[in-house]
Design an enzyme around this catalytic site. Sequence first.
Site, PDB file in Angstrom:
ATOM      1  CG  ASP A  66      -1.866   1.154   1.277  1.00  0.00           C
ATOM      2  OD1 ASP A  66      -1.783   2.032   0.385  1.00  0.00           O
ATOM      3  OD2 ASP A  66      -2.692   1.203   2.212  1.00  0.00           O
ATOM      4  CB  ILE A  67       2.361   3.297  -2.737  1.00  0.00           C
ATOM      5  CG1 ILE A  67       1.157   3.651  -3.612  1.00  0.00           C
ATOM      6  CG2 ILE A  67       3.139   2.126  -3.307  1.00  0.00           C
ATOM      7  CD1 ILE A  67       1.548   4.114  -5.020  1.00  0.00           C
ATOM      8  CE1 TYR A  89     -11.543   6.653  -5.391  1.00  0.00           C
ATOM      9  CE2 TYR A  89     -12.023   7.608  -7.542  1.00  0.00           C
ATOM     10  CZ  TYR A  89     -12.433   7.225  -6.279  1.00  0.00           C
ATOM     11  OH  TYR A  89     -13.735   7.413  -5.902  1.00  0.00           O
ATOM     12  CE1 TYR A 107      -8.128   8.907 -12.936  1.00  0.00           C
ATOM     13  CE2 TYR A 107      -8.710  10.048 -14.964  1.00  0.00           C
ATOM     14  CZ  TYR A 107      -8.003   9.063 -14.305  1.00  0.00           C
ATOM     15  OH  TYR A 107      -7.173   8.242 -15.023  1.00  0.00           O
TER      16      TYR A 107
END
Length: 304
Positions: free
Chosen positions: A42-43, A67, A137
Site C-alpha cells: 500500500d503506497i 483511482y 480525477y
Amino acid sequence: MNNNDVPIKVLLIGANGQLGSELQATCPENVVLVATDRNTLDISQAAQISTALAECQPNVIINAAAYTAVDKAESDAQNADAINHLAVKNLAQAVAEWNKTQQQAIYLLHVSTDFVFDGQQSTPYAPTDTTNPQGVYGASKLAGEKAIQAYCPSAGTVRTSWLYSVYGNNFVKTMLRLMAERDALGVVVEQVGSPTWTRTLAETLWQFVEQKPQGVFHCSDNGVASWYDFAVAIQEEASALGLLNKTVAITPLRTEQYPTPARRPAYSVMDKRSTEQQLGYTLPHWRDSLRKMLIELKQQTITL
C-alpha cells in the site's frame, strides 16, 4: 526488449488492474517481475514502500495503481487524492531517497491520463502543452505528476487514454454486454479521443523499462474517434468475429443527453511523436488494436 540482456528486476505496483494484468501477460523473458497489489504493498503508507524497496531492491518500479472511477471521484475527492497524488508523492520521495544513498539507482515509471487536459484544443496535445483538468480525477492525477517531477525528476511519466483490454471492466466489454442485452443504444458523439488497447501501453512501458527515458510522454493508439464511433466499430468488429448474434441501433447523443457527475474533455487526442521517436516505431491504429483485442477475447471465451 533484448532478451539476452542482464535480467532487470521490476517492482509492479497495481498488479490486479487492467494495465497490471496486461503487464504481467507481456512481461519479457529477461525481466524478474515482482507483482504487488494494495494488499501486499500500500503506497499510501510510506513505511511499506521503504520496506518493499529494501526487500525487493528493484532496478525499475512501474506504478500502475490508480483511482480511476472518474465520476465517483467527484464525491470521493479525498480518496482519489490519496491514491493518485499523496501515494505517488510517497513513492517519488522514497525512490529519490533510495537513489541518494544506494549504488544502484531505481528508475520510476508512472502512468497518468489525458484527463489532465481541458479538451479545448482542436489539435493533439503535446506533453508540454498547458494542463487544466476539469474534474477531481484529472486534478488528482496531475498532482501526482507534479509530485514526481518535484521529487524524482529522473522518472518517466506516460499519459494514456481510453484504455480497454480483455481484463477487468472497460468500455468495450460493457458495449458487448449491452449490445447482447438491448435492442438499441445511445452513445455520446461529442467527446473525441483515441481508444487504446492496454497491450499497446504495456508494450510501450516495457520498452521504456529498457530505455529509461526521463520526462512526460504520451501513449495511445493512433487515430481518433468519438465514443459513438468507437461503439459502432465495436459492433462491426465483434459481429464479424461472431461475438454478437445480432446488431442493435446505435444513436449518437449530445453530452447534455447523457449527463455525468464528472466533466470530460471534449477533445483529448494526444501527440505521440516523442514517444514514437523514443520507441523507433509507429504506434498501431486503434481499429487494428480493437480487432486484435476482440480476437483474444473470443479465444478466451472458447477456452472457457
